[in-house]
Design a protein around this motif. Structure first.
Motif, PDB file in Angstrom:
ATOM      1  N   GLN A  29       0.829  -1.199   0.000  1.00  0.00           N
ATOM      2  CA  GLN A  29       0.000   0.000   0.000  1.00  0.00           C
ATOM      3  C   GLN A  29       0.868   1.255   0.000  1.00  0.00           C
ATOM      4  O   GLN A  29       0.581   2.221  -0.705  1.00  0.00           O
ATOM      5  N   ASN A  30       1.936   1.216   0.833  1.00  0.00           N
ATOM      6  CA  ASN A  30       2.795   2.387   0.915  1.00  0.00           C
ATOM      7  C   ASN A  30       3.547   2.639  -0.383  1.00  0.00           C
ATOM      8  O   ASN A  30       3.934   3.766  -0.669  1.00  0.00           O
ATOM      9  N   ASP A  31       3.775   1.582  -1.154  1.00  0.00           N
ATOM     10  CA  ASP A  31       4.489   1.732  -2.420  1.00  0.00           C
ATOM     11  C   ASP A  31       3.626   2.344  -3.513  1.00  0.00           C
ATOM     12  O   ASP A  31       4.127   2.756  -4.550  1.00  0.00           O
ATOM     13  N   ILE A  32       2.309   2.385  -3.301  1.00  0.00           N
ATOM     14  CA  ILE A  32       1.416   2.928  -4.312  1.00  0.00           C
ATOM     15  C   ILE A  32       1.444   4.451  -4.246  1.00  0.00           C
ATOM     16  O   ILE A  32       1.184   5.039  -3.199  1.00  0.00           O
ATOM     17  N   ASP A  33       1.772   5.069  -5.353  1.00  0.00           N
ATOM     18  CA  ASP A  33       1.771   6.527  -5.434  1.00  0.00           C
ATOM     19  C   ASP A  33       0.404   6.969  -5.931  1.00  0.00           C
ATOM     20  O   ASP A  33       0.156   7.012  -7.134  1.00  0.00           O
ATOM     21  N   SER A  34      -0.488   7.267  -4.991  1.00  0.00           N
ATOM     22  CA  SER A  34      -1.869   7.605  -5.340  1.00  0.00           C
ATOM     23  C   SER A  34      -1.937   8.828  -6.251  1.00  0.00           C
ATOM     24  O   SER A  34      -2.734   8.872  -7.198  1.00  0.00           O
ATOM     25  N   LYS A  67     -20.722   7.376  -1.242  1.00  0.00           N
ATOM     26  CA  LYS A  67     -19.938   6.683  -0.232  1.00  0.00           C
ATOM     27  C   LYS A  67     -18.674   6.104  -0.848  1.00  0.00           C
ATOM     28  O   LYS A  67     -18.618   5.828  -2.042  1.00  0.00           O
ATOM     29  N   LYS A  68     -17.674   5.899   0.025  1.00  0.00           N
ATOM     30  CA  LYS A  68     -16.380   5.467  -0.498  1.00  0.00           C
ATOM     31  C   LYS A  68     -16.471   4.118  -1.204  1.00  0.00           C
ATOM     32  O   LYS A  68     -15.855   3.910  -2.251  1.00  0.00           O
ATOM     33  N   GLU A  95      -4.609  -0.641  -5.877  1.00  0.00           N
ATOM     34  CA  GLU A  95      -4.447   0.666  -6.517  1.00  0.00           C
ATOM     35  C   GLU A  95      -5.769   1.436  -6.529  1.00  0.00           C
ATOM     36  O   GLU A  95      -5.809   2.649  -6.285  1.00  0.00           O
ATOM     37  N   ILE A  96      -6.859   0.729  -6.802  1.00  0.00           N
ATOM     38  CA  ILE A  96      -8.169   1.386  -6.807  1.00  0.00           C
ATOM     39  C   ILE A  96      -8.539   1.852  -5.399  1.00  0.00           C
ATOM     40  O   ILE A  96      -9.042   2.960  -5.204  1.00  0.00           O
ATOM     41  N   ASP A  97      -8.263   1.017  -4.390  1.00  0.00           N
ATOM     42  CA  ASP A  97      -8.526   1.416  -3.008  1.00  0.00           C
ATOM     43  C   ASP A  97      -7.706   2.642  -2.630  1.00  0.00           C
ATOM     44  O   ASP A  97      -8.196   3.553  -1.945  1.00  0.00           O
ATOM     45  N   ALA A  98      -6.448   2.675  -3.070  1.00  0.00           N
ATOM     46  CA  ALA A  98      -5.581   3.808  -2.756  1.00  0.00           C
ATOM     47  C   ALA A  98      -6.092   5.083  -3.430  1.00  0.00           C
ATOM     48  O   ALA A  98      -6.064   6.170  -2.829  1.00  0.00           O
ATOM     49  N   LEU A  99      -6.572   4.963  -4.662  1.00  0.00           N
ATOM     50  CA  LEU A  99      -7.142   6.120  -5.363  1.00  0.00           C
ATOM     51  C   LEU A  99      -8.352   6.656  -4.613  1.00  0.00           C
ATOM     52  O   LEU A  99      -8.499   7.865  -4.413  1.00  0.00           O
ATOM     53  N   ALA A 100      -9.239   5.735  -4.205  1.00  0.00           N
ATOM     54  CA  ALA A 100     -10.443   6.150  -3.491  1.00  0.00           C
ATOM     55  C   ALA A 100     -10.077   6.836  -2.175  1.00  0.00           C
ATOM     56  O   ALA A 100     -10.664   7.861  -1.803  1.00  0.00           O
ATOM     57  N   GLN A 101      -9.100   6.265  -1.467  1.00  0.00           N
ATOM     58  CA  GLN A 101      -8.672   6.860  -0.206  1.00  0.00           C
ATOM     59  C   GLN A 101      -8.162   8.273  -0.428  1.00  0.00           C
ATOM     60  O   GLN A 101      -8.437   9.193   0.361  1.00  0.00           O
ATOM     61  N   TRP A 102      -7.442   8.477  -1.526  1.00  0.00           N
ATOM     62  CA  TRP A 102      -6.823   9.784  -1.780  1.00  0.00           C
ATOM     63  C   TRP A 102      -7.873  10.845  -2.119  1.00  0.00           C
ATOM     64  O   TRP A 102      -7.806  11.974  -1.640  1.00  0.00           O
ATOM     65  N   ILE A 103      -8.881  10.502  -2.947  1.00  0.00           N
ATOM     66  CA  ILE A 103      -9.856  11.524  -3.340  1.00  0.00           C
ATOM     67  C   ILE A 103     -10.785  11.885  -2.174  1.00  0.00           C
ATOM     68  O   ILE A 103     -11.420  12.936  -2.204  1.00  0.00           O
ATOM     69  N   TYR A 104     -10.855  11.033  -1.151  1.00  0.00           N
ATOM     70  CA  TYR A 104     -11.638  11.365   0.037  1.00  0.00           C
ATOM     71  C   TYR A 104     -10.782  12.020   1.121  1.00  0.00           C
ATOM     72  O   TYR A 104     -11.249  12.230   2.242  1.00  0.00           O
ATOM     73  N   THR A 105      -9.538  12.343   0.788  1.00  0.00           N
ATOM     74  CA  THR A 105      -8.645  13.036   1.716  1.00  0.00           C
ATOM     75  C   THR A 105      -8.591  14.508   1.339  1.00  0.00           C
ATOM     76  O   THR A 105      -8.359  14.837   0.171  1.00  0.00           O
ATOM     77  N   PRO A 106      -8.838  15.428   2.277  1.00  0.00           N
ATOM     78  CA  PRO A 106      -8.787  16.859   1.941  1.00  0.00           C
ATOM     79  C   PRO A 106      -7.402  17.251   1.435  1.00  0.00           C
ATOM     80  O   PRO A 106      -6.389  16.704   1.880  1.00  0.00           O
ATOM     81  N   PRO A 107      -7.341  18.188   0.494  1.00  0.00           N
ATOM     82  CA  PRO A 107      -6.030  18.657   0.019  1.00  0.00           C
ATOM     83  C   PRO A 107      -5.274  19.365   1.136  1.00  0.00           C
ATOM     84  O   PRO A 107      -5.876  19.874   2.093  1.00  0.00           O
TER      85      PRO A 107
END
Length: 526
Positions: A29-34, A67-68, A95-107
């Protein structure tokens, strides 16, 4: 001495044995660059800064309706009838989970949207006055319906007599706050969660102008003369004023108090008898009033509000300047009396509501309304010589009925669950309220406006949400939505309650009749 392993010991061994696998998964997970994934696969449609482009903005505030786990499914499979493709064959689950996590994270830094960005977004497809002035159809222009279909983000234009479709056209993602018409019913303005204002020419079935007022917008309002549009934003904390003809931006209002503390704007409303916009603020104990210029000849005479616009202002305020009205609590959901002298605002956290006299700027009454009243969907009618208002509740199965003379509670009707929308018409003996939330969301109640009793409970599509009624201009027929991807708009006889027709639609939500909305027909929320 060696002791046998009990249940906890076995669990500890199992955890120890699984640690390498867990560590490997965490490392993966940490290796994924969202952000790199986003820029490669999403930025071309949703913007490199997640502020939106061809696709909607992908920020937590803009995704409040999704929802996420639903977002993960959309990334996997795409969204039918849109340009959103599925990425399940290009990206793995992590990778898809990491993308979803990132777009639900405030900038890390809050995005900005200034007058420069607003002007850059502005597009005029057909300048005002360039299209023919006669409708291309034979239907009554004042008895048309616009139906927002949220399933595939389209809008249907219906003849209110025959219920035939005149047009069906794509809309921006997640329209919110209801479309607003010009007084003659020719033009309609839509507002989206992503901040886009779109102007559509009903007579010619053409989108004529667009502009983006903000990043996360709540709603829009149109002045009673049809000359100005005001937008209310959550992000940034602004109100934005536009000239309505071509949606040219005029002014940005930073929403702050005298100490520089800022606020999201819950909503903005047009108050025709006052000739002003009224803004509800989410984070400040203030209500804002912004007058617009009064035309020399009145252009509006609205329904049960018998008087046209008059230059009657109890305060000496220059045009478009803000009048700040201090209130004792945060009020972010409003109902108005027909004269727009009083605003009834819901207090935060389900602590009731209060009545503010807009002329004096003082509190007139407290209303003990538990259960988070949805004042924005309240309606009023005449009952035994007095005007009453009725309000559904978002967290309680009840409709509260209030005497608007002394603001006393007349009655609380128990319903099958919390409701969202309530509607009626001056010519109808009934008021309709849905049961939008909870297990009985497939039911809708019909209330006799004189006995103040529920006289019918309908279940038009078992298991599917039934919501949002809108009457035709005469109060003879009404439309009810089956809020489903495989949904429909149901046409009812307003007196007999007989079902007349079902029109298949893709998750139809709000329906808006031109006459009711331009004449502020009794029984229509404003």
């Amino acid at each position: 001495m060696v002791r046998p392993l009990g249940g906890n010991g076995l669990l500890a061994v199992a955890l120890l044995m699984s640690l390498p696998a867990l560590a490997e998964e965490a490392s993966r997970q940490n290796d994924i660059d969202s952000q790199a994934l986003y820029q490669s696969h999403c930025a071309s449609c949703h913007g490199s800064d997640r502020l939106g482009g061809m696709g909607p903005a992908l920020l937590p505030g803009n995704l409040s309706r999704l929802k996420k786990d639903e977002a993960i499914e959309v990334i996997h499979r795409g969204r039918p009838a849109t340009q959103m493709m599925g990425f399940g064959e290009l990206l793995n689950d992590a990778e898809i989970d990491a993308l979803a996590q990132w777009i639900y994270t405030p900038p890390e830094t809050s995005p900005i949207w200034t007058m420069a960005e607003i002007k850059q977004s502005h597009a005029v497809m057909h300048p005002f006055g360039s299209l023919p002035d006669e409708p291309t159809f034979d239907a009554d222009p004042m008895n048309l319906f616009l139906v927002v279909e949220t399933g595939d983000h389209h809008v249907s234009l219906l003849d209110g007599d025959s219920f035939e479709r005149i047009d069906r056209f794509p809309s921006r993602y997640a329209l919110h706050g209801g479309p607003k018409y010009t007084p003659d019913g020719r033009y309609v303005f839509f507002g989206s969660r992503d901040g886009w204002i779109s102007k559509y020419d009903i007579y010619n079935q053409e989108m004529v102008a667009e502009v983006r007022a903000g990043i996360n917008m709540r709603n829009i309002a149109v002045s009673a003369d049809g000359r100005y549009v005001m937008a209310a934003n959550y992000l940034p904390h602004t109100l934005v004023l536009f000239e309505a003809h071509n949606l040219d931006p005029m002014k940005v209002y930073p929403v702050e108090n005298e100490n520089g503390e800022s606020s999201r704007v819950s909503a903005v409303y047009a108050a025709p008898p006052r000739g002003s916009f009224i803004a509800a603020l989410k984070d400040l104990e203030e209500v804002w009033e912004i007058p617009w210029p009064i035309p020399t000849s009145p252009v509006v005479s609205t329904g049960h509000m018998k008087e046209p616009i008059e230059a009657l202002r109890s305060h000496d305020t220059p045009n478009f300047d803000v009048r700040r009205i201090a209130v004792p609590d945060y009020l972010d959901d409003f109902f108005f009396d027909p004269e727009y002298r009083h605003v009834i605002g819901a207090a935060r956290g389900g602590k009731g509501a209060m009545v503010i006299d807009l002329d004096s700027g003082t509190k007139a009454a407290d209303l003990p309304l538990a259960g988070m009243p949805h004042l924005g969907s309240g309606i009023s009618w005449m009952h035994e010589g007095r005007r009453v208002m009725a309000i559904p509740h978002l967290t309680k199965g009840a409709v509260s009925i209030i005497d608007m003379r002394d603001w006393s509670l007349i009655k609380t009707l128990e319903t099958a669950g919390p409701g969202f929308f309530m509607r009626s018409h001056e010519n109808s003996p009934y008021a309709w309220v849905d049961v939008f939330f909870g297990p009985n969301h497939d039911k809708v109640h019909v209330i006799d406006k004189q006995t103040l009793e529920i006289v019918e409970t309908l279940e038009p599509a078992p298991g599917k949400t039934a919501a949002h009624v809108e009457f035709d201009r005469h109060g003879e027929k009404l439309l009810l939505s089956i809020w489903d991807r495989d949904g429909a708009v149901i046409v009812y006889d307003a007196k007999t309650l007989d079902e007349l027709e079902r029109i298949p639609m893709d998750k139809p939500s709000g329906k808006y009749n031109v006459w009711n909305k331009t004449h502020y027909e009794e029984g229509t929320s404003h």
